[in-house]
Design a protein around this motif. Structure first.
Motif, mmCIF file in Angstrom:
data_model
loop_
_atom_site.group_PDB
_atom_site.id
_atom_site.type_symbol
_atom_site.label_atom_id
_atom_site.label_comp_id
_atom_site.label_asym_id
_atom_site.label_seq_id
_atom_site.Cartn_x
_atom_site.Cartn_y
_atom_site.Cartn_z
ATOM 1 N N LEU C 43 0.844 -1.202 0.000
ATOM 2 C CA LEU C 43 0.000 0.000 0.000
ATOM 3 C C LEU C 43 0.872 1.242 0.000
ATOM 4 C CD1 LEU C 43 -2.691 1.482 0.203
ATOM 5 C CD2 LEU C 43 -2.575 1.229 2.691
ATOM 6 N N LEU C 44 1.919 1.215 0.845
ATOM 7 C CA LEU C 44 2.795 2.401 0.900
ATOM 8 C C LEU C 44 3.489 2.618 -0.438
ATOM 9 C CD1 LEU C 44 4.514 2.273 4.394
ATOM 10 C CD2 LEU C 44 2.441 3.441 3.669
ATOM 11 N N ARG C 45 3.912 1.546 -1.071
ATOM 12 C CA ARG C 45 4.627 1.714 -2.351
ATOM 13 C C ARG C 45 3.679 2.226 -3.416
ATOM 14 N NH1 ARG C 45 9.653 -1.048 -2.808
ATOM 15 N NH2 ARG C 45 9.371 -1.324 -5.049
ATOM 16 N N ILE C 46 2.402 1.828 -3.340
ATOM 17 C CA ILE C 46 1.439 2.332 -4.336
ATOM 18 C C ILE C 46 1.222 3.823 -4.095
ATOM 19 C CG2 ILE C 46 -0.994 2.261 -4.992
ATOM 20 C CD1 ILE C 46 -0.873 -0.785 -4.593
ATOM 21 N N LEU C 47 1.085 4.199 -2.813
ATOM 22 C CA LEU C 47 0.862 5.625 -2.510
ATOM 23 C C LEU C 47 2.062 6.446 -2.960
ATOM 24 C CD1 LEU C 47 -0.793 5.378 1.022
ATOM 25 C CD2 LEU C 47 -1.879 6.000 -1.141
ATOM 26 N N ALA C 48 3.268 5.863 -2.819
ATOM 27 C CA ALA C 48 4.469 6.631 -3.210
ATOM 28 C C ALA C 48 4.634 6.647 -4.722
ATOM 29 C CB ALA C 48 5.709 5.999 -2.579
ATOM 30 N N GLY C 49 3.939 5.769 -5.419
ATOM 31 C CA GLY C 49 4.049 5.767 -6.881
ATOM 32 C C GLY C 49 5.094 4.792 -7.379
ATOM 33 N N LEU C 50 5.678 4.017 -6.446
ATOM 34 C CA LEU C 50 6.677 3.029 -6.873
ATOM 35 C C LEU C 50 6.008 1.828 -7.510
ATOM 36 C CD1 LEU C 50 9.242 2.978 -3.917
ATOM 37 C CD2 LEU C 50 9.686 3.590 -6.281
ATOM 38 N N MET C 51 4.719 1.647 -7.199
ATOM 39 C CA MET C 51 4.060 0.416 -7.642
ATOM 40 C C MET C 51 2.719 0.804 -8.266
ATOM 41 S SD MET C 51 4.109 -2.760 -5.083
ATOM 42 C CE MET C 51 2.592 -3.700 -4.998
ATOM 43 N N PRO C 53 -1.133 0.108 -8.838
ATOM 44 C CA PRO C 53 -2.216 -0.731 -8.270
ATOM 45 C C PRO C 53 -2.906 -1.509 -9.377
ATOM 46 C CG PRO C 53 -2.921 1.557 -8.425
ATOM 47 C CD PRO C 53 -1.496 1.521 -8.877
ATOM 48 N N GLU C 54 -3.606 -2.588 -8.999
ATOM 49 C CA GLU C 54 -4.339 -3.383 -9.997
ATOM 50 C C GLU C 54 -5.314 -2.449 -10.713
ATOM 51 O OE1 GLU C 54 -3.141 -6.226 -10.323
ATOM 52 O OE2 GLU C 54 -4.370 -6.592 -12.115
ATOM 53 N N ASN C 55 -6.179 -1.809 -9.925
ATOM 54 C CA ASN C 55 -6.924 -0.660 -10.497
ATOM 55 C C ASN C 55 -7.173 0.328 -9.376
ATOM 56 O OD1 ASN C 55 -9.163 -1.629 -9.067
ATOM 57 N ND2 ASN C 55 -9.591 -3.047 -10.760
ATOM 58 N N GLY C 56 -7.756 1.450 -9.737
ATOM 59 C CA GLY C 56 -7.863 2.523 -8.754
ATOM 60 C C GLY C 56 -6.736 3.515 -9.020
ATOM 61 N N GLU C 57 -6.730 4.597 -8.271
ATOM 62 C CA GLU C 57 -5.832 5.702 -8.666
ATOM 63 C C GLU C 57 -5.411 6.476 -7.421
ATOM 64 O OE1 GLU C 57 -7.740 8.896 -10.618
ATOM 65 O OE2 GLU C 57 -6.417 8.802 -12.349
ATOM 66 N N VAL C 58 -4.178 6.948 -7.449
ATOM 67 C CA VAL C 58 -3.719 7.806 -6.346
ATOM 68 C C VAL C 58 -3.596 9.217 -6.906
ATOM 69 C CG1 VAL C 58 -1.877 8.177 -4.672
ATOM 70 C CG2 VAL C 58 -2.430 5.858 -5.404
ATOM 71 N N CYS C 59 -4.200 10.189 -6.210
ATOM 72 C CA CYS C 59 -4.150 11.564 -6.757
ATOM 73 C C CYS C 59 -3.477 12.474 -5.743
ATOM 74 C CB CYS C 59 -5.573 12.064 -7.026
ATOM 75 S SG CYS C 59 -6.419 10.991 -8.168
ATOM 76 N N TYR C 60 -2.672 13.347 -6.272
ATOM 77 C CA TYR C 60 -2.036 14.370 -5.423
ATOM 78 C C TYR C 60 -2.573 15.705 -5.892
ATOM 79 C CZ TYR C 60 1.643 17.651 -4.011
ATOM 80 O OH TYR C 60 2.328 18.721 -3.499
ATOM 81 N N GLN C 61 -3.244 16.398 -5.017
ATOM 82 C CA GLN C 61 -3.913 17.655 -5.391
ATOM 83 C C GLN C 61 -4.753 17.443 -6.647
ATOM 84 O OE1 GLN C 61 -0.486 20.146 -5.636
ATOM 85 N NE2 GLN C 61 -0.500 20.632 -3.449
ATOM 86 N N GLN C 62 -5.579 16.370 -6.565
ATOM 87 C CA GLN C 62 -6.603 16.074 -7.582
ATOM 88 C C GLN C 62 -6.020 15.716 -8.941
ATOM 89 O OE1 GLN C 62 -7.234 18.531 -5.235
ATOM 90 N NE2 GLN C 62 -8.501 16.914 -4.327
ATOM 91 N N THR C 63 -4.676 15.539 -9.072
ATOM 92 C CA THR C 63 -4.188 15.034 -10.388
ATOM 93 C C THR C 63 -3.453 13.725 -10.104
ATOM 94 O OG1 THR C 63 -2.268 16.404 -9.988
ATOM 95 C CG2 THR C 63 -3.870 17.239 -11.597
ATOM 96 N N ALA C 64 -3.625 12.771 -11.000
ATOM 97 C CA ALA C 64 -3.014 11.452 -10.798
ATOM 98 C C ALA C 64 -1.509 11.621 -10.648
ATOM 99 C CB ALA C 64 -3.313 10.558 -11.996
ATOM 100 N N ILE C 65 -0.904 10.834 -9.724
ATOM 101 C CA ILE C 65 0.519 11.073 -9.426
ATOM 102 C C ILE C 65 1.388 10.763 -10.649
ATOM 103 C CG2 ILE C 65 0.537 10.789 -6.938
ATOM 104 C CD1 ILE C 65 1.228 7.887 -7.298
ATOM 105 N N GLN C 66 0.890 9.883 -11.551
ATOM 106 C CA GLN C 66 1.746 9.629 -12.727
ATOM 107 C C GLN C 66 1.877 10.921 -13.556
ATOM 108 O OE1 GLN C 66 -0.742 7.793 -11.792
ATOM 109 N NE2 GLN C 66 0.221 5.824 -11.235
ATOM 110 N N LYS C 67 0.821 11.724 -13.527
ATOM 111 C CA LYS C 67 0.857 12.952 -14.370
ATOM 112 C C LYS C 67 1.738 14.001 -13.729
ATOM 113 C CE LYS C 67 -2.974 11.783 -17.062
ATOM 114 N NZ LYS C 67 -2.886 10.479 -16.395
ATOM 115 N N CYS C 68 1.573 14.216 -12.398
ATOM 116 C CA CYS C 68 2.339 15.323 -11.789
ATOM 117 C C CYS C 68 3.520 14.755 -11.012
ATOM 118 C CB CYS C 68 1.424 16.081 -10.849
ATOM 119 S SG CYS C 68 0.803 14.991 -9.556
ATOM 120 N N ALA C 69 4.267 13.841 -11.623
ATOM 121 C CA ALA C 69 5.329 13.127 -10.890
ATOM 122 C C ALA C 69 6.306 14.119 -10.262
ATOM 123 C CB ALA C 69 6.072 12.204 -11.847
#
Lengths: 228, 78, 206, 247
Positions: C43-51, C53-69
């Motif tokens: 879970l921590l690695r998914i939140l950090a963006g290292l991993m 997730p199967e599906n679902g999304e982590v957002c930082y300030q409402q933008t997906a972390i992959q976009k605003c890396a």
């Protein structure tokens, strides 16, 4: 908010750190070179020391030896970082990954391929290479070895998480090295018959720039995949 | 003397270059080896001195912390 | 600031967690609890963006972390199991490098060493230090970083009592300044109950 | 606590003893080499066949003999280290290896320089030069293995085993290369025969040889002292030495 780290600073920090680590592990630099010399000696002894025989196979043998010794030292590129966790810190740094990866590849090239290029003339002499071939050998090595490091980095990034990555690594990368090998040996041979070899060099240079631009991104993606 | 003049000695019948090259390279290697070898004991002694210095520094720091802790205990005890 | 919507993670054909919704507000301290192998680290690695997730999304300030890396990594401090310390470098060099990498100033490095009682080890090679000391080099960054979001994977392992108390102080201080701390630990936190929420992950039997 | 069988096995005594040897070795080496080189370069006659290039002989052959001899010395140290657990022998191996490698390199370079005027190419795959090159690889192997281990005590045993394995293989390598060379007899124009020893050539050679030997001895003793200090860095006498050196 502190000033964002400029890409150049990040590049320099990684480059300096990697060079410092490499210089502290001096045998990581010397061992591939010794391997390079010993492989060439083995070829010379096994093929028999007739000067004319040696002269014909010299470009091929030197290039294959250079290729193998680069392959030998590629493992070190990401393996230690993966084991002690600094690879994750690299992936999570604010600076885009491909710049950090490029810095590591440049550091690796400076530490392994540069001494190799400086040593190559001495071994060309042992292999009785035709005097005209020395410049061509130097130029092809100068342009060719960065390609070896760049493409090799992709293979290492893919196999960094695997326990027995070594053999698999060579299986992945050696096919990628074949174009460079063909062009380089053809260039040196053309030079020994003093026919023009600029064409070969131009293609190697094109390969170099292509891999310089695409490889770091591929390595970044591969690292994200392998640390998944 | 096998040579008439000094210049003859230097050129050594057109092979002078190879002879002086080999003696020169031998001299260089031996000089580098000599210089490195004569510094070996000094390097080791410097390393030992540095380690002793760092240990003293650490011991002093440990004592300082121990005193702080004993003062704070005595302070609480009072 | 940081939220995750219906995260599912599947590892080696096992569902670790399913449709997890999390929302982290500034000032929160989250403890992720659960037995070994229930997916805390994942879970921590998914939140950090290292991993991924199967599906679902982590957002930082409402933008997906992959976009605003870049912005996200600027604001994130992640400490995994392995401390990320190079054994060829000295303690000081390691610290300086870690800080430079996250673009923080490196002046008060020496003072920092006393904070994690590594005083006097400034120029020893990390190779000669124990795992606990390696961990403390990594933890030293907590005192200097400006990153708001802290994701710490079992920060208290191999740290002595005094160190743990000092760390918890620092975490509290950071949360009070509006930071977010997400950590996993096996010992129970000695922070006041009101200050942190606990998310317990159970083993899901499909 | 330490029951030493051999008086010189005590590191401190060995350290002092080698310390006294060094000035003597230096003096003798300096005298012998200056006489030998002067005689060899200036006085002895040129060879009827090879002309002046024979003068390289006075540095090439001593270096080659020393490179072989030092490897055997290292192997003996390895043997004594493994059989009698002599800690000092480990220090001796680590001291001899670089000096041996240096003399092998000298033998190679002077051999190549001698080959150029005679056969027109710098490097010739002659039996002796090839086995000298392989000897250089063996030396680098011993040095690299020694540096590979972080703590010296663990590395020392491995290095002594390698030295022993190396010395067993030396004759095998030498004769196989010799046989290989006769197989490709066409390769070398003239057999690398040592020139017949006229007396006026023999004396400078012997002087030069002993000069080089004493020089090697002094280098080895100095490196040996460094190694002894490195391996006994916790001993009180070493600490006093470090402090004495300080002021």
């Amino acid at each position: 908010m502190n000033p964002a780290l400029s890409y150049r600073q990040a590049f320099n920090t990684i480059l300096k750190r990697d060079l410092k680590i490499a210089l502290r592990h001096r045998d990581d630099i010397v061992n591939p070179l010794l391997f390079f010399i010993i492989v060439i000696t083995l070829f010379a002894i096994s093929v028999g020391a007739m000067p004319n025989v040696l002269m014909t196979i010299a470009p091929g043998v030197i290039w294959v030896a250079a290729l193998l010794s680069t392959l030998l030292s590629l493992e070190r590129l990401f393996k230690n970082d993966y084991q002690d966790g600094s690879l994750e810190q690299l992936l999570l740094s604010p600076c885009p990954v491909f710049i950090l990866v490029l810095a590591k590849i440049v550091a690796h090239w400076l530490v392994t391929s540069l001494p190799l290029i400086l040593l190559a003339p001495l071994l060309a002499m042992m292999m009785n290479l035709h005097p005209d071939g020395y410049l061509a050998l130097f130029l092809t090595l100068l342009l060719g070895t960065p390609i070896l490091s760049l493409l090799g980095a992709i293979g290492v990034a893919l196999t960094v998480a695997l326990k027995k990555g070594g053999v698999l690594l060579s299986l992945l990368i050696l096919p990628l090295y074949i174009p460079v090998l063909i062009l380089a040996t053809a260039a040196v041979e053309a030079a020994t018959m003093n026919s023009p070899y600029q064409g070969h060099l131009a293609i190697i240079a094109a390969l170099f720039f292509a891999s310089l631009i695409t490889a770091p991104f591929a390595v970044g993606a591969a690292l994200k995949v392998s640390t998944n | 003397m096998a040579f008439e003049s000094f210049t003859d000695f230097i050129t050594m019948g057109k092979h002078g270059f190879y002879i002086w090259l080999s003696y020169g390279s031998a001299l260089i290697i031996l000089l580098v080896m000599g210089f490195n070898s004569f510094r070996q004991p000094k390097i080791q002694l410097d390393k030992i001195r540095q380690r002793m210095h760092r240990e003293q520094q650490l011991k002093a720091y440990q004592q300082k912390k121990a005193e702080q802790r004993s003062q704070s205990h005595s302070g609480e005890a009072v | 600031m940081l939220n995750a919507s219906n995260l599912t993670c599947i590892r080696e054909e096992r569902i670790l967690f399913d449709a997890l919704d999390l929302d982290f507000q500034p000032g929160d301290i989250w403890q992720i609890a659960g037995a070994n192998g229930t997916g805390k680290t994942s879970l921590l690695r998914i939140l950090a963006g290292l991993m991924e997730p199967e599906n679902g999304e982590v957002c930082y300030q409402q933008t997906a972390i992959q976009k605003c890396a870049e912005e996200y990594h600027q604001d994130l401090l992640y400490l995994g199991h392995s401390p990320g310390v190079k054994s060829e470098l000295t303690v000081l060099e390691n610290l300086k490098f870690n800080l430079q990498l996250c673009s923080q100033d490196t002046e008060q490095c020496e003072k920092l060493l006393e904070q994690v009682d590594l005083f006097g080890f400034a120029d020893t090679l990390a190779a000669h230090l124990s795992a606990g000391q390696h961990r403390r080099i990594a933890l030293a960054r907590l005192w200097l970083t400006q990153a708001k979001i802290w994701i710490l994977d079992e920060p208290f392992t191999a740290i002595d009592k005094l160190g743990v108390k000092r760390l918890e102080q620092r975490i509290l201080e950071h949360a009070d300044q509006g930071g977010i701390v997400i950590l996993t630990t096996h010992q129970d936190l000695s922070l006041p109950k009101s200050r942190y929420q606990t998310l317990t992950l159970e083993r899901i039997f499909s | 606590m330490w029951k030493w069988l051999h008086p010189y096995a005590n590191p401190e005594v060995a350290y002092q003893f080698t310390g006294k040897l060094i000035p003597w070795f230096n003096g003798i080496a300096f005298i012998l080499l200056s006489i030998g080189l002067f005689l060899g370069l200036a006085y002895s006659p040129a060879d009827y066949q090879q002309g002046e290039t024979v003068r390289i002989f006075y540095i090439h052959v001593p270096a080659a003999i020393l490179s072989m001899g030092l490897y055997f010395a290292m192997a003996i140290a390895g043997l004594s280290a493994l059989v009698w657990q002599l800690k000092l022998a480990h220090a001796a191996i680590a001291a001899i290896a670089p000096v041996g490698a240096a003399f092998t390199a000298i033998a190679l370079i002077t051999g190549a320089a001698w080959g150029k005027p005679m056969w027109g190419t710098w490097w010739i795959w002659d039996a002796r030069l090839t086995s000298e090159l392989i000897l250089l690889f063996l030396y680098f192997g011993v040095i690299a293995l020694g540096n590979a281990f972080e703590d010296k005590s663990q590395g020392a045993k491995a290095v002594s085993v390698l030295a022993l394995v190396g010395v067993v293989n030396l004759p095998i390598i030498h004769y196989s290369v010799e046989w290989w060379n006769t197989l490709h007899q066409g390769a070398t124009v003239t057999k690398f025969a040592a020139p017949s020893m006229a007396m006026s050539m023999y004396i400078p050679f012997v002087i030069c040889f002993f000069g080089c030997a004493f020089l090697a001895g002094s280098l080895i003793c100095k490196r040996f002292q460094g190694q002894v200090l490195a391996r006994n860095s916790l001993r009180p006498w070493v600490k006093q030495l470090a402090l004495a050196e300080d002021n």
